[in-house]
Design a protein around this motif. Structure first.
Motif, mmCIF file in Angstrom:
data_model
loop_
_atom_site.group_PDB
_atom_site.id
_atom_site.type_symbol
_atom_site.label_atom_id
_atom_site.label_comp_id
_atom_site.label_asym_id
_atom_site.label_seq_id
_atom_site.Cartn_x
_atom_site.Cartn_y
_atom_site.Cartn_z
ATOM 1 N N ASN A 93 0.869 -1.167 0.000
ATOM 2 C CA ASN A 93 0.000 0.000 0.000
ATOM 3 C C ASN A 93 0.913 1.226 0.000
ATOM 4 O O ASN A 93 1.444 1.617 1.040
ATOM 5 C CB ASN A 93 -0.905 -0.010 1.234
ATOM 6 C CG ASN A 93 -1.828 1.193 1.292
ATOM 7 O OD1 ASN A 93 -1.724 2.110 0.473
ATOM 8 N ND2 ASN A 93 -2.730 1.203 2.252
ATOM 9 N N CYS A 94 1.115 1.805 -1.171
ATOM 10 C CA CYS A 94 2.077 2.903 -1.292
ATOM 11 C C CYS A 94 1.706 4.099 -0.429
ATOM 12 O O CYS A 94 2.585 4.842 0.033
ATOM 13 C CB CYS A 94 2.213 3.325 -2.757
ATOM 14 S SG CYS A 94 3.066 2.102 -3.789
ATOM 15 N N ALA A 95 0.415 4.302 -0.177
ATOM 16 C CA ALA A 95 -0.025 5.416 0.667
ATOM 17 C C ALA A 95 0.561 5.291 2.069
ATOM 18 O O ALA A 95 0.923 6.303 2.697
ATOM 19 C CB ALA A 95 -1.549 5.470 0.723
ATOM 20 N N PHE A 96 0.650 4.077 2.564
ATOM 21 C CA PHE A 96 1.234 3.849 3.894
ATOM 22 C C PHE A 96 2.662 4.383 3.950
ATOM 23 O O PHE A 96 3.034 5.096 4.902
ATOM 24 C CB PHE A 96 1.209 2.353 4.226
ATOM 25 C CG PHE A 96 1.975 1.981 5.471
ATOM 26 C CD1 PHE A 96 1.347 1.991 6.703
ATOM 27 C CD2 PHE A 96 3.322 1.620 5.405
ATOM 28 C CE1 PHE A 96 2.051 1.652 7.861
ATOM 29 C CE2 PHE A 96 4.026 1.280 6.551
ATOM 30 C CZ PHE A 96 3.385 1.299 7.783
ATOM 31 N N PHE A 97 3.461 4.065 2.940
ATOM 32 C CA PHE A 97 4.864 4.454 2.954
ATOM 33 C C PHE A 97 5.041 5.940 2.647
ATOM 34 O O PHE A 97 5.969 6.576 3.154
ATOM 35 C CB PHE A 97 5.642 3.593 1.962
ATOM 36 C CG PHE A 97 5.697 2.148 2.353
ATOM 37 C CD1 PHE A 97 6.545 1.721 3.357
ATOM 38 C CD2 PHE A 97 4.873 1.211 1.738
ATOM 39 C CE1 PHE A 97 6.587 0.384 3.734
ATOM 40 C CE2 PHE A 97 4.907 -0.120 2.112
ATOM 41 C CZ PHE A 97 5.757 -0.539 3.115
ATOM 42 N N ILE A 98 4.147 6.515 1.843
ATOM 43 C CA ILE A 98 4.204 7.956 1.594
ATOM 44 C C ILE A 98 3.932 8.728 2.880
ATOM 45 O O ILE A 98 4.636 9.684 3.224
ATOM 46 C CB ILE A 98 3.199 8.350 0.491
ATOM 47 C CG1 ILE A 98 3.650 7.788 -0.857
ATOM 48 C CG2 ILE A 98 3.057 9.869 0.412
ATOM 49 C CD1 ILE A 98 2.640 7.968 -1.970
ATOM 50 N N LEU A 99 2.905 8.311 3.616
ATOM 51 C CA LEU A 99 2.590 8.962 4.889
ATOM 52 C C LEU A 99 3.722 8.774 5.890
ATOM 53 O O LEU A 99 4.036 9.675 6.668
ATOM 54 C CB LEU A 99 1.283 8.413 5.448
ATOM 55 C CG LEU A 99 0.013 8.790 4.681
ATOM 56 C CD1 LEU A 99 -1.205 8.059 5.238
ATOM 57 C CD2 LEU A 99 -0.213 10.304 4.737
ATOM 58 N N TYR A 100 4.326 7.608 5.862
ATOM 59 C CA TYR A 100 5.435 7.335 6.775
ATOM 60 C C TYR A 100 6.615 8.262 6.473
ATOM 61 O O TYR A 100 7.233 8.816 7.390
ATOM 62 C CB TYR A 100 5.860 5.872 6.631
ATOM 63 C CG TYR A 100 6.607 5.334 7.826
ATOM 64 C CD1 TYR A 100 5.929 4.737 8.882
ATOM 65 C CD2 TYR A 100 7.997 5.429 7.901
ATOM 66 C CE1 TYR A 100 6.615 4.239 9.980
ATOM 67 C CE2 TYR A 100 8.686 4.937 8.997
ATOM 68 C CZ TYR A 100 7.985 4.339 10.028
ATOM 69 O OH TYR A 100 8.668 3.856 11.119
ATOM 70 N N LEU A 101 6.907 8.439 5.177
ATOM 71 C CA LEU A 101 7.976 9.352 4.787
ATOM 72 C C LEU A 101 7.639 10.782 5.186
ATOM 73 O O LEU A 101 8.505 11.519 5.677
ATOM 74 C CB LEU A 101 8.216 9.258 3.283
ATOM 75 C CG LEU A 101 9.229 10.248 2.688
ATOM 76 C CD1 LEU A 101 10.607 10.058 3.316
ATOM 77 C CD2 LEU A 101 9.310 10.075 1.174
#
Length: 409
Positions: A93-101
């Motif tokens: 889920n790319c959104a998860f990693f974008i928010l994490y960044l």
């Protein structure tokens, strides 16, 4: 980008025999198939580069399964792997990693704004150091995701962003991380194959078998019976600022990794240029060392809580599932534990499925537990503080085993 060197390193640790003809590349070998699948996203691409490794084929009447491996367990794990793929648990889920960044970048900016607005007195200085320590720790967990190819569906995309996160946000080389970390995953806690246990025997006596062996040979590089005490001095506080900090530069220069060096320099240039006008030279150096000290403590406790208390020995060439379970344990699932450890509290699931995006570990955990129960394999999961304490307890136990062997055997 395909890392052919990394693949060679994986294979070096996995099997003395490699079959790479058209048929065997689909099944490879019972002992080699599972790590091969675990490490690589684009397996068709990897097979192209593996043809030079073909050294022969087994005769039809020869067994393709090594007796040291549990055949039924291997088959059950492959069924589990197929289930995991059907459930879509390997899809990120790319959104998860974008928010994490984004949360990392926001904390990084907040640390600078804090000193800019409140000044460089002790309280704002220390608060910014804590914020930057969080940034470094969390960026460390994030680069780990990209390094394991678990964020994007294309390997090269993961490699590109990995260089940015570990290089620009942390000041470390991606090539260094890849070189060491995949050896660790291939043979965790296997002495002379896992670089993470290379602290034995120079600094620590690790594992029951190795500690006794050291004592029997009358070797004493350190007073190992006190290692649970000096761990608090040369372990968590010192690893990053006193060892990693200089070694990473030696590594990239010695191996001529100039792209990694360029990424690293952007971190140091940015750090000093942004804080120099606010803190002057002494203040910037003090802040940098304090941040590395915070990061080092965080990093060591989290990474070692899953491994040091577990089985450490020479490689016994057992199956993939057993290799990972005997070397790893979990820490209880909670929002804080997940964030604090970068989901490495699910170390068992991470080691079994290293390319799985971390937000899916909790979903596969019950399936792994069931497989362990079926085959009578212990699935260890403990509270966070207990996991920390077990590091010290295991060091104390192995130190006492060394002393007893040293004096009496």
């Amino acid at each position: 980008m395909f890392d052919f060197g990394a693949t060679l390193r994986h294979l070096r640790f996995l099997s003395p025999l490699i079959l790479l003809d058209e048929i065997s590349t689909d099944t490879l070998l019972f002992g080699l198939q599972d790590p091969f699948i675990a490490f690589h996203l684009d397996k068709a691409l990897v097979r192209k580069y593996m043809s030079p490794l073909l050294i022969g084929e087994l005769a039809p009447d020869q067994p393709s399964f090594e007796p040291s491996k549990n055949k039924r367990l291997v088959e059950d794990f492959r069924e589990l792997r197929a289930t995991v793929e059907k459930m879509g648990l390997l899809n990120p889920n790319c959104a998860f990693f974008i928010l994490y960044l984004c949360h990392i970048l926001l904390l990084d900016v907040a640390a600078w704004l804090n000193i800019w607005y409140f000044g460089s007195s002790v309280v704002p200085f220390l608060f910014s150091a804590v914020l930057l320590g969080i940034v470094q720790a969390q960026a460390g967990w994030l680069q780990h995701d990209f390094g394991h190819l678990s964020v994007f569906s294309k390997s090269k995309w993961n490699h590109w962003v990995h260089k940015f996160v570990i290089g620009h946000l942390k000041g470390a080389p991606a090539s260094w991380w890849n070189h060491l970390h995949f050896q660790h995953h291939a043979k965790p806690n296997c002495f002379r194959k896992d670089p993470d246990v290379n602290m034995h025997p120079l600094f620590f006596a690790l594992g029951k078998t190795l500690s006794v062996e050291l004592g029997v040979k009358k070797k004493k590089f350190m007073p190992y019976n006190h290692q649970h005490k000096y761990f608090f001095i040369i372990g968590p506080p010192a690893l990053v600022p006193l060892y990693f900090q200089w070694y990473i530069f030696y590594f990239v220069v010695q191996r001529k990794q100039w792209v990694d060096l360029a990424w690293m320099l952007t971190f140091y240039i940015r750090f000093f240029l942004t804080y120099l006008p606010l803190l002057e030279v002494k203040g910037v150096l003090g802040l940098f060392l304090l941040v590395r000290f915070i990061e080092s403590n965080w990093f060591v406790w989290v990474t070692q809580m899953n491994h040091i208390p577990m089985h450490i020995d020479y490689d016994k060439n057992v199956d993939w599932f057993s290799t990972q379970l005997q070397a790893t344990c979990n820490v209880h699932h909670s929002l804080f534990n997940d964030w604090f450890s970068g989901h490495l509290n699910f170390q068992i699931e991470h080691h079994l499925f290293p390319t799985m995006p971390r937000h899916n570990y909790w979903k596969v955990a019950p399936l792994v537990k069931s497989l362990c129960a079926k085959h009578g394999i212990e699935y260890q999961c403990k509270p966070l503080l207990t996991a920390f304490a077990d590091i010290v307890h295991s060091l104390k136990d192995s130190g006492e085993l060394w002393l007893d062997a040293y004096l009496h055997k």
